[in-house]
Scaffold this active site. Sequence first.
Site, PDB file in Angstrom:
ATOM      1  N   CYS A 116       0.921  -1.142  -0.063  1.00  0.00           N
ATOM      2  CA  CYS A 116      -0.061  -0.070  -0.065  1.00  0.00           C
ATOM      3  C   CYS A 116       0.873   1.305   0.017  1.00  0.00           C
ATOM      4  CB  CYS A 116      -0.904  -0.021   1.164  1.00  0.00           C
ATOM      5  SG  CYS A 116      -2.048  -1.390   1.081  1.00  0.00           S
ATOM      6  N   HIS A 256      -3.292   7.175   2.085  1.00  0.00           N
ATOM      7  CA  HIS A 256      -3.996   5.784   1.673  1.00  0.00           C
ATOM      8  C   HIS A 256      -5.003   5.481   2.102  1.00  0.00           C
ATOM      9  CE1 HIS A 256      -3.866   1.698   0.879  1.00  0.00           C
ATOM     10  NE2 HIS A 256      -3.554   1.077   1.984  1.00  0.00           N
ATOM     11  N   ASN A 286      -9.975  -0.450  -0.615  1.00  0.00           N
ATOM     12  CA  ASN A 286      -8.689   0.082  -0.576  1.00  0.00           C
ATOM     13  C   ASN A 286      -8.075  -0.499  -2.015  1.00  0.00           C
ATOM     14  OD1 ASN A 286      -5.734  -0.266  -0.156  1.00  0.00           O
ATOM     15  ND2 ASN A 286      -6.101  -1.236   1.863  1.00  0.00           N
TER      16      ASN A 286
HETATM   17  N1  COA Z   1     -18.633  -8.681   8.414  1.00  0.00           N
HETATM   18  C1  COA Z   1     -19.270  -8.842   9.809  1.00  0.00           C
HETATM   19  N2  COA Z   1     -18.401  -9.362  10.809  1.00  0.00           N
HETATM   20  C2  COA Z   1     -17.135  -9.507  10.592  1.00  0.00           C
HETATM   21  C3  COA Z   1     -16.691  -9.201   9.507  1.00  0.00           C
HETATM   22  C4  COA Z   1     -17.388  -8.913   8.303  1.00  0.00           C
HETATM   23  N3  COA Z   1     -16.861  -8.457   7.083  1.00  0.00           N
HETATM   24  N4  COA Z   1     -15.306  -9.581   9.420  1.00  0.00           N
HETATM   25  C5  COA Z   1     -14.866  -9.987  10.650  1.00  0.00           C
HETATM   26  N5  COA Z   1     -16.002  -9.960  11.419  1.00  0.00           N
HETATM   27  C6  COA Z   1     -16.362 -10.081  12.793  1.00  0.00           C
HETATM   28  C7  COA Z   1     -15.250 -10.676  13.607  1.00  0.00           C
HETATM   29  O1  COA Z   1     -15.343 -12.230  13.181  1.00  0.00           O
HETATM   30  C8  COA Z   1     -15.386 -10.580  14.946  1.00  0.00           C
HETATM   31  O2  COA Z   1     -16.235 -11.167  15.528  1.00  0.00           O
HETATM   32  P1  COA Z   1     -16.228 -11.832  16.955  1.00  0.00           P
HETATM   33  O3  COA Z   1     -16.027 -10.545  17.962  1.00  0.00           O
HETATM   34  O4  COA Z   1     -17.465 -12.615  17.370  1.00  0.00           O
HETATM   35  O5  COA Z   1     -14.940 -12.779  16.994  1.00  0.00           O
HETATM   36  C9  COA Z   1     -15.894  -8.874  14.855  1.00  0.00           C
HETATM   37  O6  COA Z   1     -16.404  -8.834  13.458  1.00  0.00           O
HETATM   38  C10 COA Z   1     -15.024  -8.044  15.121  1.00  0.00           C
HETATM   39  O7  COA Z   1     -13.811  -8.283  14.124  1.00  0.00           O
HETATM   40  P2  COA Z   1     -12.305  -7.632  14.117  1.00  0.00           P
HETATM   41  O8  COA Z   1     -11.475  -8.127  13.074  1.00  0.00           O
HETATM   42  O9  COA Z   1     -11.778  -7.490  15.556  1.00  0.00           O
HETATM   43  O10 COA Z   1     -12.949  -6.460  13.608  1.00  0.00           O
HETATM   44  P3  COA Z   1     -11.987  -4.843  13.545  1.00  0.00           P
HETATM   45  O11 COA Z   1     -12.706  -3.700  14.071  1.00  0.00           O
HETATM   46  O12 COA Z   1     -10.684  -5.047  13.802  1.00  0.00           O
HETATM   47  O13 COA Z   1     -12.087  -4.808  11.948  1.00  0.00           O
HETATM   48  C11 COA Z   1     -11.072  -4.729   9.936  1.00  0.00           C
HETATM   49  C12 COA Z   1     -11.535  -5.463  10.780  1.00  0.00           C
HETATM   50  C13 COA Z   1     -10.237  -5.497   9.039  1.00  0.00           C
HETATM   51  C14 COA Z   1     -11.904  -3.812   9.045  1.00  0.00           C
HETATM   52  C15 COA Z   1      -9.860  -3.855  10.753  1.00  0.00           C
HETATM   53  O14 COA Z   1      -8.797  -4.655  11.507  1.00  0.00           O
HETATM   54  C16 COA Z   1      -9.039  -2.988   9.796  1.00  0.00           C
HETATM   55  O15 COA Z   1      -9.463  -2.122   9.014  1.00  0.00           O
HETATM   56  N6  COA Z   1      -7.689  -3.421   9.890  1.00  0.00           N
HETATM   57  C17 COA Z   1      -6.556  -2.987   9.047  1.00  0.00           C
HETATM   58  C18 COA Z   1      -6.724  -3.399   7.584  1.00  0.00           C
HETATM   59  C19 COA Z   1      -5.915  -2.721   6.636  1.00  0.00           C
HETATM   60  O16 COA Z   1      -6.100  -1.573   6.450  1.00  0.00           O
HETATM   61  N7  COA Z   1      -5.417  -3.372   5.582  1.00  0.00           N
HETATM   62  C20 COA Z   1      -4.522  -3.292   4.544  1.00  0.00           C
HETATM   63  C21 COA Z   1      -3.133  -2.773   4.869  1.00  0.00           C
HETATM   64  S1  COA Z   1      -2.995  -0.950   4.842  1.00  0.00           S
END
Ligand code: COA
Length: 329
Positions: A116, A256, A286
């Site tokens: 990224c 980004h 993204n």
């Molecule tokens: N829809 C609904 N629920 C979802 C889901 C989806 N698409 N994806 C995950 N969940 C659930 C999980 O299973 C979890 O459930 P649980 O609490 O029962 O275990 C809950 O939602 C929370 O998941 P979590 O992974 O802790 O959510 P989060 O707030 O961290 O959000 C991302 C997930 C991926 C959106 C977030 O971590 C993120 O943006 N990370 C950075 C990613 C990124 O930018 N990557 C690119 C590199 S720059």
Amino acid sequence: MSKITAAITAVGGYVPENRLTNFDLEKIIETSDEWIKTRTGISERRILKEAGTATSDLGVPAVLDLLAKKNLDPKEIDCIICATVTPDMFFPSTANIISDRIGATNAFGYDLSAACSGFLFALTTGASYIESGRYKKVIVMGADKMSSILDYTERNNCIIFGDGAAAVLLEPSLDGYGVQDSILKSDGAGKNYLHIKAGGSLRPATIETVLAKEHYIFQEGKTVFKYAVSGMADVSAELLERNQLTGDDINWLVPHQANLRIIDATAKRMGLPIEKVMINISRYGNTTAATIPLCLWDWQDQLKKGDNLVLAAFGGGFTWGATLVKWGY
Ligand code: COA
């Protein structure tokens, strides 16, 4: 003699027509529009879905858009650097494939892999070619067909990413426009949290790697989120400080587009109101190396000569950085 700086003199972009909305995703995985919007800020992404198409099919129209705007003969281009993690093939580079398809027969080119942060790393590299005085027209682009490395049965990653490409033209300026300063960082220890397990020399493709879905993105979203929030905000603040600037001196933050919450944290840390932040994540998701130039493409009509822009990124590697640009047209 005045110092040569590398001014951005044109922007071109391309996103595929086909939209994949949160409501479409609700039909194929256990998720909801509400969850995706609240956690990421994304409503839809563009997907290049036609069989037999690749990242160069995003990159070619982006560069052609740029050339048309400048009425530029492709033979005048000296170099094309394509930031991507989804090249058409391991080799030859996607930059070479694009050069061939647009008729940039005098250009050398190569791909740059910094996930990224790829566009920022490529921009700094391309700017150095211009600053050296040796090259006059360098195209720096970010292009990724993220849909080619996503598992659409797994809800953690497929909601985040989309396909797109955008490019900028760098030309010499003797009036100080263009890239002013850049801070780029990498930490290979981050590889454990965001990677593709197989397909490289470590784990070449086998039936087992395919069945185990090891050719798709693996990400520990929470960990990446934590590093991204502090990484992108810290480096942006460091860039301002090193240039004796405050948020008041900055016209635009061009972050980004990984997650709206990461963008908010960076803007706050720089003391910038949200109106000065380019945000299009809701429409494209993204697009990895393409997010920053796609923002410039979307906002180009609002930019004014002399505007100060901070471009900031965080991504797989880990890689991260920030670049200060004085807009040149
Ligand atoms: N829809 C609904 N629920 C979802 C889901 C989806 N698409 N994806 C995950 N969940 C659930 C999980 O299973 C979890 O459930 P649980 O609490 O029962 O275990 C809950 O939602 C929370 O998941 P979590 O992974 O802790 O959510 P989060 O707030 O961290 O959000 C991302 C997930 C991926 C959106 C977030 O971590 C993120 O943006 N990370 C950075 C990613 C990124 O930018 N990557 C690119 C590199 S720059």
